[in-house]
Structures are given as C-alpha cells and as structure tokens.
Design a protein around this motif. Structure first.
Motif, PDB file in Angstrom:
ATOM      1  N   GLN A  30     -15.617 -37.868  21.090  1.00 40.66           N
ATOM      2  CA  GLN A  30     -14.444 -37.287  20.448  1.00 40.66           C
ATOM      3  C   GLN A  30     -13.703 -36.409  21.441  1.00 40.66           C
ATOM      4  O   GLN A  30     -14.269 -35.501  22.030  1.00 40.66           O
ATOM      5  CB  GLN A  30     -14.896 -36.474  19.233  1.00 40.66           C
ATOM      6  CG  GLN A  30     -13.785 -35.976  18.374  1.00 40.66           C
ATOM      7  CD  GLN A  30     -14.306 -35.370  17.072  1.00 40.66           C
ATOM      8  OE1 GLN A  30     -15.471 -35.473  16.732  1.00 40.66           O
ATOM      9  NE2 GLN A  30     -13.415 -34.726  16.350  1.00 40.66           N
ATOM     10  N   ASP A  31     -12.403 -36.708  21.638  1.00 41.23           N
ATOM     11  CA  ASP A  31     -11.570 -35.902  22.528  1.00 41.23           C
ATOM     12  C   ASP A  31     -10.980 -34.706  21.784  1.00 41.23           C
ATOM     13  O   ASP A  31     -10.840 -33.629  22.328  1.00 41.23           O
ATOM     14  CB  ASP A  31     -10.424 -36.736  23.108  1.00 41.23           C
ATOM     15  CG  ASP A  31     -10.917 -37.749  24.133  1.00 41.23           C
ATOM     16  OD1 ASP A  31     -12.080 -37.659  24.560  1.00 41.23           O
ATOM     17  OD2 ASP A  31     -10.131 -38.628  24.495  1.00 41.23           O
ATOM     18  N   VAL A  36     -10.498 -40.450  20.514  1.00 43.03           N
ATOM     19  CA  VAL A  36     -11.796 -40.782  21.097  1.00 43.03           C
ATOM     20  C   VAL A  36     -11.588 -41.454  22.447  1.00 43.03           C
ATOM     21  O   VAL A  36     -10.514 -41.996  22.721  1.00 43.03           O
ATOM     22  CB  VAL A  36     -12.617 -41.721  20.182  1.00 43.03           C
ATOM     23  CG1 VAL A  36     -12.909 -41.071  18.841  1.00 43.03           C
ATOM     24  CG2 VAL A  36     -11.926 -43.064  20.007  1.00 43.03           C
ATOM     25  N   SER A  37     -12.634 -41.430  23.278  1.00 41.59           N
ATOM     26  CA  SER A  37     -12.578 -42.136  24.555  1.00 41.59           C
ATOM     27  C   SER A  37     -13.973 -42.591  24.950  1.00 41.59           C
ATOM     28  O   SER A  37     -14.975 -42.047  24.482  1.00 41.59           O
ATOM     29  CB  SER A  37     -11.962 -41.260  25.645  1.00 41.59           C
ATOM     30  OG  SER A  37     -12.771 -40.125  25.867  1.00 41.59           O
ATOM     31  N   HIS A  68     -13.537 -46.777  16.383  1.00 44.98           N
ATOM     32  CA  HIS A  68     -14.241 -45.512  16.537  1.00 44.98           C
ATOM     33  C   HIS A  68     -13.353 -44.324  16.217  1.00 44.98           C
ATOM     34  O   HIS A  68     -13.814 -43.309  15.708  1.00 44.98           O
ATOM     35  CB  HIS A  68     -14.845 -45.391  17.939  1.00 44.98           C
ATOM     36  CG  HIS A  68     -16.160 -46.081  18.032  1.00 44.98           C
ATOM     37  ND1 HIS A  68     -16.269 -47.451  18.108  1.00 44.98           N
ATOM     38  CD2 HIS A  68     -17.419 -45.599  18.025  1.00 44.98           C
ATOM     39  CE1 HIS A  68     -17.544 -47.782  18.161  1.00 44.98           C
ATOM     40  NE2 HIS A  68     -18.261 -46.680  18.109  1.00 44.98           N
ATOM     41  N   CYS A  69     -12.092 -44.445  16.508  1.00 45.42           N
ATOM     42  CA  CYS A  69     -11.167 -43.372  16.147  1.00 45.42           C
ATOM     43  C   CYS A  69     -11.122 -43.203  14.630  1.00 45.42           C
ATOM     44  O   CYS A  69     -11.146 -42.085  14.125  1.00 45.42           O
ATOM     45  CB  CYS A  69      -9.781 -43.687  16.711  1.00 45.42           C
ATOM     46  SG  CYS A  69      -8.620 -42.326  16.551  1.00 45.42           S
ATOM     47  N   THR A  70     -11.090 -44.308  13.902  1.00 45.94           N
ATOM     48  CA  THR A  70     -11.043 -44.196  12.432  1.00 45.94           C
ATOM     49  C   THR A  70     -12.325 -43.596  11.868  1.00 45.94           C
ATOM     50  O   THR A  70     -12.304 -43.029  10.782  1.00 45.94           O
ATOM     51  CB  THR A  70     -10.764 -45.554  11.742  1.00 45.94           C
ATOM     52  OG1 THR A  70     -11.852 -46.439  11.938  1.00 45.94           O
ATOM     53  CG2 THR A  70      -9.460 -46.158  12.229  1.00 45.94           C
ATOM     54  N   PHE A  71     -13.438 -43.711  12.585  1.00 47.40           N
ATOM     55  CA  PHE A  71     -14.677 -43.095  12.100  1.00 47.40           C
ATOM     56  C   PHE A  71     -14.522 -41.584  11.937  1.00 47.40           C
ATOM     57  O   PHE A  71     -15.253 -40.963  11.179  1.00 47.40           O
ATOM     58  CB  PHE A  71     -15.845 -43.380  13.044  1.00 47.40           C
ATOM     59  CG  PHE A  71     -16.270 -44.812  13.120  1.00 47.40           C
ATOM     60  CD1 PHE A  71     -15.996 -45.708  12.090  1.00 47.40           C
ATOM     61  CD2 PHE A  71     -16.954 -45.276  14.227  1.00 47.40           C
ATOM     62  CE1 PHE A  71     -16.400 -47.038  12.161  1.00 47.40           C
ATOM     63  CE2 PHE A  71     -17.368 -46.604  14.313  1.00 47.40           C
ATOM     64  CZ  PHE A  71     -17.091 -47.481  13.273  1.00 47.40           C
ATOM     65  N   LEU A  72     -13.582 -40.978  12.637  1.00 46.69           N
ATOM     66  CA  LEU A  72     -13.368 -39.534  12.550  1.00 46.69           C
ATOM     67  C   LEU A  72     -12.753 -39.110  11.232  1.00 46.69           C
ATOM     68  O   LEU A  72     -12.969 -37.993  10.768  1.00 46.69           O
ATOM     69  CB  LEU A  72     -12.462 -39.062  13.692  1.00 46.69           C
ATOM     70  CG  LEU A  72     -12.953 -39.298  15.115  1.00 46.69           C
ATOM     71  CD1 LEU A  72     -11.904 -38.826  16.110  1.00 46.69           C
ATOM     72  CD2 LEU A  72     -14.292 -38.618  15.350  1.00 46.69           C
TER      73      LEU A  72
END
Length: 139
Positions: A30-31, A36-37, A68-72
């Motif tokens: 998580q950035d 995310v990266s 993975h970004c949507t997992f946030l």
C-alpha cells in the motif's frame, strides 16, 4: 515508514496472476489509502517479440495491480473494462514496477489508473473500471 503488504481476500488465493503459487509472484504494498505498487522481475519466458514482454502479460500485470488496489476499499470487485496504452516496448530480464490508484469509487463502481515502469520510463499505462460483485448465496 513500514511497508504494508496488501493481502488478498481468501476468495482470491488461487489467482493465476498474484497468488503465492501464481505466475508472477507478485507482492503488492500500500502506497497510501488508495494506491498500491509492486516490483516484478520480467522473466524472459514471458516475451512476445524478441527481447520484449508480451502485451498480454503487460495487461495481466496491470489488471493485477488494479485488483489489489480495490482490495483496499472494495474487495470482491471484478474488472468491468480495461484500456491500455502501450508507450514503449517493455524489455525482459529486468525489474519493473507496477502501480495502481483509485480515481473515483461510488455505488459499487471504481475508476482506476495504473502504470508499468521500467528504469523510470512509463512503458504502459491503463485505465479501468471495476464493479463490486454481489455476495454469493452459497458458501
């Protein structure tokens, strides 16, 4: 600052792209609250044209970053649309960074953007829409 790994939900543990047994061995971090990266070694086995990463692999890496970004903020979301711009050929046998961030999330839909960068050069960028899946009636 400690890097916080983004952990996929249990329903995602068999993903061909990003599970522990997946093709790319991706580890997203998580950035910030909506970004995310991950770093990934671009294997020579993934080439299309000589010494260039296959375009489908690029698409898969960007889609994995979006997911993975949507997992946030919206786990259990799936790709509704994906648009990719290939700026430069992507070399193989180098490390790349993939990054995704949310631009807007509302009513179960998310708009996201992502990049694939090699040696400070953005080689591909993408936009995507994701939609939240309905809860399954069976467990």
């Amino acid at each position: 600052m400690t890097e916080l790994r983004v952990m996929p939900p249990r329903s995602h543990h068999q993903c061909v792209a990003c599970s522990d047994n997946g093709l790319f061995n991706l580890r997203f971090y998580q950035d910030d609250e909506t970004a995310v990266s991950a770093k990934v070694w671009l294997e020579s086995a993934w080439q299309g044209y000589q010494d260039q990463l296959h375009g489908g692999v690029i698409a898969t890496l960007l889609d994995a970053a979006f997911t993975h970004c949507t997992f946030l903020f919206a786990p259990q979301s799936v790709t509704a649309s994906l648009n990719i711009r290939y700026h430069h050929p992507v070399p193989i046998a180098v490390e790349a960074e993939i990054r995704a961030w949310c631009v807007k999330a509302k009513h179960g839909m998310s708009q996201l953007e992502a990049t694939l960068t090699v040696a400070d050069t953005v080689c591909a960028s993408a936009t995507a829409s994701f939609m939240r899946m309905r809860a399954s009636k069976t467990s």
